[in-house]
Design a protein around this motif. Structure first.
Motif, PDB file in Angstrom:
ATOM      1  N   GLY A  10       0.850  -1.179   0.000  1.00 14.80           N
ATOM      2  CA  GLY A  10       0.000   0.000   0.000  1.00 14.80           C
ATOM      3  C   GLY A  10       0.889   1.232   0.000  1.00 14.80           C
ATOM      4  N   ILE A  11       0.733   2.075  -1.008  1.00 16.35           N
ATOM      5  CA  ILE A  11       1.603   3.237  -1.158  1.00 16.35           C
ATOM      6  C   ILE A  11       0.812   4.507  -0.861  1.00 16.35           C
ATOM      7  CG2 ILE A  11       3.120   4.519  -2.718  1.00 16.35           C
ATOM      8  CD1 ILE A  11       2.167   1.039  -3.729  1.00 16.35           C
ATOM      9  N   ASP A  12       1.204   5.235   0.175  1.00 15.09           N
ATOM     10  CA  ASP A  12       0.535   6.475   0.555  1.00 15.09           C
ATOM     11  C   ASP A  12       1.197   7.647  -0.156  1.00 15.09           C
ATOM     12  OD1 ASP A  12      -0.834   4.813   2.239  1.00 15.09           O
ATOM     13  OD2 ASP A  12       0.003   5.612   4.095  1.00 15.09           O
ATOM     14  N   VAL A  13       0.491   8.212  -1.128  1.00 14.13           N
ATOM     15  CA  VAL A  13       1.055   9.313  -1.916  1.00 14.13           C
ATOM     16  C   VAL A  13       0.714  10.635  -1.229  1.00 14.13           C
ATOM     17  CG1 VAL A  13       1.374  10.217  -4.250  1.00 14.13           C
ATOM     18  CG2 VAL A  13       0.567   7.882  -3.939  1.00 14.13           C
ATOM     19  N   ASP A  14       1.242  10.815  -0.028  1.00 18.88           N
ATOM     20  CA  ASP A  14       0.934  12.029   0.741  1.00 18.88           C
ATOM     21  C   ASP A  14       1.429  13.278   0.027  1.00 18.88           C
ATOM     22  OD1 ASP A  14       0.122  10.126   2.544  1.00 18.88           O
ATOM     23  OD2 ASP A  14       1.828  10.393   3.895  1.00 18.88           O
ATOM     24  N   ALA A  15       2.563  13.163  -0.656  1.00 17.74           N
ATOM     25  CA  ALA A  15       3.141  14.287  -1.404  1.00 17.74           C
ATOM     26  C   ALA A  15       3.179  15.540  -0.535  1.00 17.74           C
ATOM     27  CB  ALA A  15       2.379  14.506  -2.707  1.00 17.74           C
ATOM     28  N   VAL A  16       2.692  16.652  -1.065  1.00 20.92           N
ATOM     29  CA  VAL A  16       2.704  17.917  -0.325  1.00 20.92           C
ATOM     30  C   VAL A  16       1.663  17.917   0.789  1.00 20.92           C
ATOM     31  CG1 VAL A  16       2.241  20.396  -0.537  1.00 20.92           C
ATOM     32  CG2 VAL A  16       3.662  19.241  -2.239  1.00 20.92           C
ATOM     33  N   SER A  17       0.558  17.211   0.581  1.00 17.71           N
ATOM     34  CA  SER A  17      -0.543  17.262   1.550  1.00 17.71           C
ATOM     35  C   SER A  17      -0.116  16.845   2.940  1.00 17.71           C
ATOM     36  CB  SER A  17      -1.699  16.368   1.072  1.00 17.71           C
ATOM     37  OG  SER A  17      -1.396  14.991   1.228  1.00 17.71           O
ATOM     38  N   GLY A  18       0.841  15.927   3.034  1.00 16.27           N
ATOM     39  CA  GLY A  18       1.296  15.460   4.341  1.00 16.27           C
ATOM     40  C   GLY A  18       2.059  16.496   5.136  1.00 16.27           C
ATOM     41  N   TRP A  19       2.483  17.560   4.479  1.00 20.09           N
ATOM     42  CA  TRP A  19       3.260  18.599   5.157  1.00 20.09           C
ATOM     43  C   TRP A  19       2.459  19.866   5.421  1.00 20.09           C
ATOM     44  CZ3 TRP A  19       7.394  16.709   7.231  1.00 20.09           C
ATOM     45  CH2 TRP A  19       8.088  15.656   6.616  1.00 20.09           C
ATOM     46  N   LYS A  57       1.264  -5.529  -9.252  1.00 17.93           N
ATOM     47  CA  LYS A  57       0.216  -4.512  -9.147  1.00 17.93           C
ATOM     48  C   LYS A  57       0.032  -4.176  -7.669  1.00 17.93           C
ATOM     49  CE  LYS A  57      -0.481  -4.417 -13.526  1.00 17.93           C
ATOM     50  NZ  LYS A  57       0.158  -3.329 -14.288  1.00 17.93           N
ATOM     51  N   THR A  58      -0.107  -2.906  -7.376  1.00 18.58           N
ATOM     52  CA  THR A  58      -0.132  -2.428  -5.993  1.00 18.58           C
ATOM     53  C   THR A  58      -1.314  -1.487  -5.767  1.00 18.58           C
ATOM     54  OG1 THR A  58       1.372  -0.654  -6.653  1.00 18.58           O
ATOM     55  CG2 THR A  58       2.372  -2.626  -5.701  1.00 18.58           C
ATOM     56  N   THR A  59      -1.526  -1.135  -4.515  1.00 22.59           N
ATOM     57  CA  THR A  59      -2.604  -0.215  -4.143  1.00 22.59           C
ATOM     58  C   THR A  59      -2.004   1.110  -3.708  1.00 22.59           C
ATOM     59  OG1 THR A  59      -4.061  -2.022  -3.447  1.00 22.59           O
ATOM     60  CG2 THR A  59      -4.530   0.185  -2.567  1.00 22.59           C
ATOM     61  N   TRP A  60      -2.456   2.186  -4.310  1.00 15.91           N
ATOM     62  CA  TRP A  60      -1.967   3.529  -4.004  1.00 15.91           C
ATOM     63  C   TRP A  60      -3.063   4.305  -3.281  1.00 15.91           C
ATOM     64  CZ3 TRP A  60       2.862   5.436  -6.271  1.00 15.91           C
ATOM     65  CH2 TRP A  60       3.540   4.460  -7.006  1.00 15.91           C
ATOM     66  N   PHE A  61      -2.820   4.655  -2.022  1.00 18.64           N
ATOM     67  CA  PHE A  61      -3.754   5.470  -1.243  1.00 18.64           C
ATOM     68  C   PHE A  61      -3.380   6.935  -1.479  1.00 18.64           C
ATOM     69  CE2 PHE A  61      -3.703   1.381   1.003  1.00 18.64           C
ATOM     70  CZ  PHE A  61      -5.058   1.128   1.103  1.00 18.64           C
ATOM     71  N   VAL A  62      -4.242   7.636  -2.210  1.00 16.43           N
ATOM     72  CA  VAL A  62      -3.866   8.954  -2.723  1.00 16.43           C
ATOM     73  C   VAL A  62      -4.791  10.041  -2.180  1.00 16.43           C
ATOM     74  CG1 VAL A  62      -3.325  10.269  -4.795  1.00 16.43           C
ATOM     75  CG2 VAL A  62      -3.165   7.774  -4.851  1.00 16.43           C
ATOM     76  N   PRO A  63      -4.277  10.958  -1.356  1.00 14.97           N
ATOM     77  CA  PRO A  63      -5.094  12.116  -0.972  1.00 14.97           C
ATOM     78  C   PRO A  63      -5.570  12.845  -2.226  1.00 14.97           C
ATOM     79  CG  PRO A  63      -3.108  12.008   0.359  1.00 14.97           C
ATOM     80  CD  PRO A  63      -2.943  10.985  -0.732  1.00 14.97           C
ATOM     81  N   ALA A  64      -6.804  13.339  -2.194  1.00 13.76           N
ATOM     82  CA  ALA A  64      -7.340  14.040  -3.368  1.00 13.76           C
ATOM     83  C   ALA A  64      -6.487  15.256  -3.717  1.00 13.76           C
ATOM     84  CB  ALA A  64      -8.788  14.445  -3.111  1.00 13.76           C
ATOM     85  N   HIS A  65      -5.863  15.859  -2.714  1.00 11.85           N
ATOM     86  CA  HIS A  65      -4.967  16.993  -2.956  1.00 11.85           C
ATOM     87  C   HIS A  65      -3.818  16.585  -3.870  1.00 11.85           C
ATOM     88  CE1 HIS A  65      -1.625  19.795  -2.004  1.00 11.85           C
ATOM     89  NE2 HIS A  65      -2.573  20.686  -1.758  1.00 11.85           N
ATOM     90  N   SER A  66      -3.296  15.372  -3.698  1.00 11.14           N
ATOM     91  CA  SER A  66      -2.197  14.899  -4.541  1.00 11.14           C
ATOM     92  C   SER A  66      -2.656  14.699  -5.982  1.00 11.14           C
ATOM     93  CB  SER A  66      -1.620  13.592  -3.990  1.00 11.14           C
ATOM     94  OG  SER A  66      -1.072  13.777  -2.699  1.00 11.14           O
TER      95      SER A  66
END
Length: 308
Positions: A10-19, A57-66
């Motif tokens: 499971g990949i959390d694409v927090d990107a900028v949103s996490g900061w 194949k993997t699962t990406w948990f992506v904040p809508a902001h990302s």
């Protein structure tokens, strides 16, 4: 029948949103924001190349902001056939939100992902795994099939108990002791499947350095975490009976696992996993489908029934 081990990244694409969350009340630091940009760009590209190398194949948990901030990068993930699931809008700590705020974030995030991918997301993981009493009730309300935030078990799927249906008296020393000396009520399963979360299978605490998060380290030798992951897997594989199965969900972040030394860790770990019979690297929605179909036995938690 051989044993089966379903390993899911499971990949959390927090990107900028996490900061830029408001939990600390501190303004966003531009250097931290740049780390998020690295994750959304360099990190995403490196992980996509890694999954291609091993045909995973993997699962990406992506904040809508990302999604809205880095649409071209997230489109690469979709085009590769990976699963996109929910992770808040700006990585909000759900435990700090009102019920209405939680509902608003879910509604917006579901709409963003649905419009972007053409498919309603099936799963959700709480930012920082910080849930609320309303979490499961709201996931049911919005028709979300699975969660990846709770820890009643570590290697079997189950129907997660609904916190809002559980009576729990917290210790309040301002009152007589008789007030809090009462047991927790039985647990009542919801319709939401849980794919267990596990801090010991998360890349953030050992590999992400942060001056603002006491739980992070940042300079742990990758060999230490590789051994930790292998030991967990070895035990579960050893204890799994022939014909049985277990799940092994790993949680990572592009701005962490996109770093060279961590990419090498994943390569070594995946190649080691593949030396075992019965290994399947799958998406989390695949795990849910197998659990619901009865191909995975799962477990029940107190007061619940597996295979509901």
């Amino acid at each position: 029948m051989p044993k089966r081990a379903l390993v899911g990244y499971g990949i959390d694409v927090d990107a900028v949103s996490g900061w830029i969350n408001t939990r600390t009340g501190a303004p966003a630091n531009p250097t931290d924001v740049s780390r998020g940009v690295f994750g959304a760009t360099v990190g995403v590209d490196r992980l996509l190349k890694l999954w291609d190398k091993y045909n995973i194949k993997t699962t990406w948990f992506v904040p809508a902001h990302s999604i809205e901030s880095f649409p071209q990068q997230i489109k690469k993930i979709v085009d590769k056939g990976h699963e996109i699931a929910l992770h808040g809008y700006t990585h909000e700590f759900v435990s700090t939100l009102s019920e209405q705020q939680q509902r608003d974030v879910l509604e917006k995030s579901i709409q963003v992902i649905t419009d972007f991918t053409g498919k309603k997301p099936r799963g959700w993981t709480a930012p920082a795994w910080s849930t609320s009493n309303e979490t499961i009730k709201l996931l049911e309300e919005f028709g979300i099939e699975y969660d990846h935030s709770f820890m009643h078990h570590d290697s079997q799927p189950y129907y997660v108990p609904a916190p809002h249906l559980t009576t729990l008296t917290e210790t309040d020393v301002s009152k007589p002791a008789s007030h809090w000396m009462t047991p927790m009520s039985s647990l009542n399963p919801s319709s939401v499947v849980e794919i267990p979360a596990n801090w010991h299978l998360d890349d953030w605490p050992p590999f992400q350095f942060s001056l603002h998060q006491a739980s992070t380290h940042g300079f742990v030798d990758t060999a230490v975490i590789e051994r930790l992951w292998k030991e967990q897997f070895e035990f579960l594989y050893r204890e799994c009976p022939e014909g049985g199965s277990f799940v092994f969900p790993i949680s990572i972040h592009p701005q962490v696992s996109g770093k060279p030394q961590v990419i090498l860790l994943h390569e070594r770990f995946i190649e080691w996993l593949n030396t075992h019979e019965g290994i399947e690297l799958v998406t989390m929605e695949q795990i849910v489908d197998e659990f619901k179909s009865g191909k995975l036995s799962g477990v029940s938690v107190e007061g619940g029934v597996a295979g509901k």
